[in-house]
Design a protein around this motif. Structure first.
Motif, PDB file in Angstrom:
ATOM      1  N   LEU A   1       0.917  -1.176  -0.085  1.00 31.76           N
ATOM      2  CA  LEU A   1       0.021   0.090   0.022  1.00 31.76           C
ATOM      3  C   LEU A   1       0.755   1.163   0.018  1.00 31.76           C
ATOM      4  O   LEU A   1       0.464   2.279  -0.313  1.00 31.76           O
ATOM      5  CB  LEU A   1      -0.953   0.201   1.362  1.00 31.76           C
ATOM      6  CG  LEU A   1      -2.152  -0.859   1.073  1.00 31.76           C
ATOM      7  CD1 LEU A   1      -2.840  -0.627   2.454  1.00 31.76           C
ATOM      8  CD2 LEU A   1      -3.016  -0.581  -0.028  1.00 31.76           C
TER       9      LEU A   1
ATOM     10  N   VAL B   1      -0.945   5.712   5.181  1.00 28.93           N
ATOM     11  CA  VAL B   1      -2.028   4.660   5.189  1.00 28.93           C
ATOM     12  C   VAL B   1      -2.608   4.523   6.366  1.00 28.93           C
ATOM     13  O   VAL B   1      -1.946   4.559   7.589  1.00 28.93           O
ATOM     14  CB  VAL B   1      -1.465   3.224   4.818  1.00 28.93           C
ATOM     15  CG1 VAL B   1      -2.492   2.056   5.150  1.00 28.93           C
ATOM     16  CG2 VAL B   1      -1.193   3.418   3.344  1.00 28.93           C
TER      17      VAL B   1
ATOM     18  N   ARG C   1      -9.568   3.769  -2.363  1.00 31.34           N
ATOM     19  CA  ARG C   1      -8.716   4.048  -1.131  1.00 31.34           C
ATOM     20  C   ARG C   1      -8.621   5.608  -0.828  1.00 31.34           C
ATOM     21  O   ARG C   1      -8.114   5.898   0.251  1.00 31.34           O
ATOM     22  CB  ARG C   1      -7.409   3.253  -1.182  1.00 31.34           C
ATOM     23  CG  ARG C   1      -7.809   1.774  -1.132  1.00 31.34           C
ATOM     24  CD  ARG C   1      -6.463   1.113  -0.762  1.00 31.34           C
ATOM     25  NE  ARG C   1      -6.683  -0.305  -0.736  1.00 31.34           N
ATOM     26  CZ  ARG C   1      -7.172  -1.113   0.282  1.00 31.34           C
ATOM     27  NH1 ARG C   1      -7.843  -0.499   1.368  1.00 31.34           N
ATOM     28  NH2 ARG C   1      -7.529  -2.323   0.335  1.00 31.34           N
ATOM     29  N   ASP C   2      -8.629   6.476  -1.766  1.00 31.99           N
ATOM     30  CA  ASP C   2      -8.279   7.834  -1.733  1.00 31.99           C
ATOM     31  C   ASP C   2      -9.585   8.677  -1.648  1.00 31.99           C
ATOM     32  O   ASP C   2      -9.435   9.946  -1.808  1.00 31.99           O
ATOM     33  CB  ASP C   2      -7.595   8.344  -2.845  1.00 31.99           C
ATOM     34  CG  ASP C   2      -6.370   7.453  -3.118  1.00 31.99           C
ATOM     35  OD1 ASP C   2      -5.541   7.287  -2.114  1.00 31.99           O
ATOM     36  OD2 ASP C   2      -5.667   7.308  -4.280  1.00 31.99           O
TER      37      ASP C   2
ATOM     38  N   LYS D   1      -4.527   7.249   2.897  1.00 29.59           N
ATOM     39  CA  LYS D   1      -5.128   6.509   2.052  1.00 29.59           C
ATOM     40  C   LYS D   1      -5.585   5.455   2.922  1.00 29.59           C
ATOM     41  O   LYS D   1      -5.270   5.126   4.029  1.00 29.59           O
ATOM     42  CB  LYS D   1      -3.769   5.875   1.375  1.00 29.59           C
ATOM     43  CG  LYS D   1      -4.096   4.554   0.539  1.00 29.59           C
ATOM     44  CD  LYS D   1      -2.863   4.357  -0.395  1.00 29.59           C
ATOM     45  CE  LYS D   1      -3.079   3.076  -1.259  1.00 29.59           C
ATOM     46  NZ  LYS D   1      -1.813   2.894  -1.924  1.00 29.59           N
ATOM     47  N   ASP D   2      -7.029   4.829   2.629  1.00 31.72           N
ATOM     48  CA  ASP D   2      -7.656   4.070   3.525  1.00 31.72           C
ATOM     49  C   ASP D   2      -7.320   2.673   3.363  1.00 31.72           C
ATOM     50  O   ASP D   2      -6.961   2.231   2.491  1.00 31.72           O
ATOM     51  CB  ASP D   2      -9.050   4.210   3.105  1.00 31.72           C
ATOM     52  CG  ASP D   2     -10.109   3.589   3.902  1.00 31.72           C
ATOM     53  OD1 ASP D   2      -9.660   2.639   4.609  1.00 31.72           O
ATOM     54  OD2 ASP D   2     -11.280   4.054   4.189  1.00 31.72           O
ATOM     55  N   GLY D   3      -6.715   2.047   4.505  1.00 29.66           N
ATOM     56  CA  GLY D   3      -6.176   0.788   4.753  1.00 29.66           C
ATOM     57  C   GLY D   3      -7.207  -0.424   4.882  1.00 29.66           C
ATOM     58  O   GLY D   3      -6.535  -1.635   5.246  1.00 29.66           O
ATOM     59  N   ARG D   4      -8.379  -0.298   4.852  1.00 27.87           N
ATOM     60  CA  ARG D   4      -9.454  -1.306   5.204  1.00 27.87           C
ATOM     61  C   ARG D   4      -9.416  -2.396   4.082  1.00 27.87           C
ATOM     62  O   ARG D   4      -9.138  -2.055   2.981  1.00 27.87           O
ATOM     63  CB  ARG D   4     -10.716  -0.595   5.306  1.00 27.87           C
ATOM     64  CG  ARG D   4     -10.961   0.092   6.501  1.00 27.87           C
ATOM     65  CD  ARG D   4     -12.565   0.420   6.689  1.00 27.87           C
ATOM     66  NE  ARG D   4     -12.789   1.818   5.793  1.00 27.87           N
ATOM     67  CZ  ARG D   4     -13.928   2.431   5.856  1.00 27.87           C
ATOM     68  NH1 ARG D   4     -14.984   2.050   6.549  1.00 27.87           N
ATOM     69  NH2 ARG D   4     -13.874   3.560   4.967  1.00 27.87           N
TER      70      ARG D   4
END
Length: 283
Positions: free
Chosen positions: A110, A117, A173-174, A227-230
């Motif tokens: 990532l 993140v 993710r953004d 940045k979304d790390g799900r």
């Protein structure tokens, strides 16, 4: 590219042992590509024994960074560990957050220039946490099958049924790249040079609360997006009693001042370790 994983802890050796069990299981990454630093906020002898035990197994890539117990000083010990880190990329987790076997590899995947993140967490129930910490496999849910995850969710041992799920979400993710509220201090990744650009965590935040939010706000001001790390880098968050929140209001007021300010660098960060800071110095 080398990754430094910084694990913060304070007098919870059983949970730290579970985290290190999980880190021993990492896959898809070479040992030489990452290291572990225990950021110890003044724990006693039992934590030192746990660290020494794992140093014998993991070798020199496990370091123990400790400072004197003078109350909750999470920001300070994270800064001290970051100074000792050799990695180009820093990942921070709490010492009660057990990683999955792909955790380090996925954080490396990532990692993207100009972005930090924000990881996610899966909450474990109180009774289930006790069972795990007295078992021979305290990181067991990180190894579960899809069916075991569904069963654990039905039994309310975990609050999510899809802890195993990994999704390539691309531009999704953004979608909240400018929203500091998605940031969780228990699990995040940031480039070392960006960490130094904002002068690290702000040690003016003592006691529980909002030092992670302040860090996210200053990163955004520095031009770093979130940045979304799900569905990529979750951790298993072991149950614990609520932390002492006697300084929550004071920290919230400090964060509000930070949120309404313009500064990028911490008021008391890497460059001013152990120097006093006045409340009115936040602009």
């Amino acid at each position: 590219m080398k990754l430094s994983l910084i694990v913060s802890t304070y007098n919870r050796p059983d949970a730290l042992d579970a985290v290190l069990h999980g880190l021993q299981q990492q896959q898809g990454v070479q040992e030489t590509d990452w290291e572990i630093l225990i950021a110890d906020d003044g724990s006693g002898a039992e934590t030192s024994r746990v660290v020494r035990h794992w140093q014998a197994l993991l070798g020199k890539r496990l370091k123990h960074v400790w400072h004197e117990d003078r109350g909750f000083r999470l920001a300070a010990i994270r800064n001290r560990a970051a100074i000792k880190a050799e990695g180009d990329y820093l990942v921070f987790i709490d010492g009660d957050c057990v990683p999955f076997p792909d955790f380090v590899a996925m954080h490396l995947k990532l990692a993207e220039p100009g972005k930090s993140v924000a990881g996610s967490r899966i909450l474990l129930a109180e009774g289930f946490t006790r069972e795990l910490l007295t078992s021979s496999c305290p990181h067991a849910p990180a190894l579960w099958s899809k069916w075991q995850w569904f069963k654990g969710w039905l039994g309310k041992d975990v609050n999510k049924a899809f802890g195993w799920l990994r999704l390539n979400l691309g531009a999704w993710r953004d979608r909240k790249a400018g929203d500091w509220r998605v940031y969780r201090g228990c699990n995040f990744g940031v480039w070392a040079h960006d960490f130094h650009t904002v002068d690290g965590m702000d040690e003016a935040f003592s006691g529980w609360g909002y030092e992670d939010s302040d860090f996210a706000v200053r990163l955004l001001r520095a031009g770093v997006r979130i940045k979304d790390g799900r569905f990529a880098v979750p951790v298993l968050h072991l149950w614990h009693r609520e932390n002492d929140r006697s300084k929550q209001l004071e920290n919230w007021r400090r964060f509000e001042a930070s949120l309404n300010g313009t500064h990028v660098r911490a008021t008391r960060g890497l460059s001013s370790l152990d120097q006093p800071v006045a409340a009115e110095s936040i602009q």
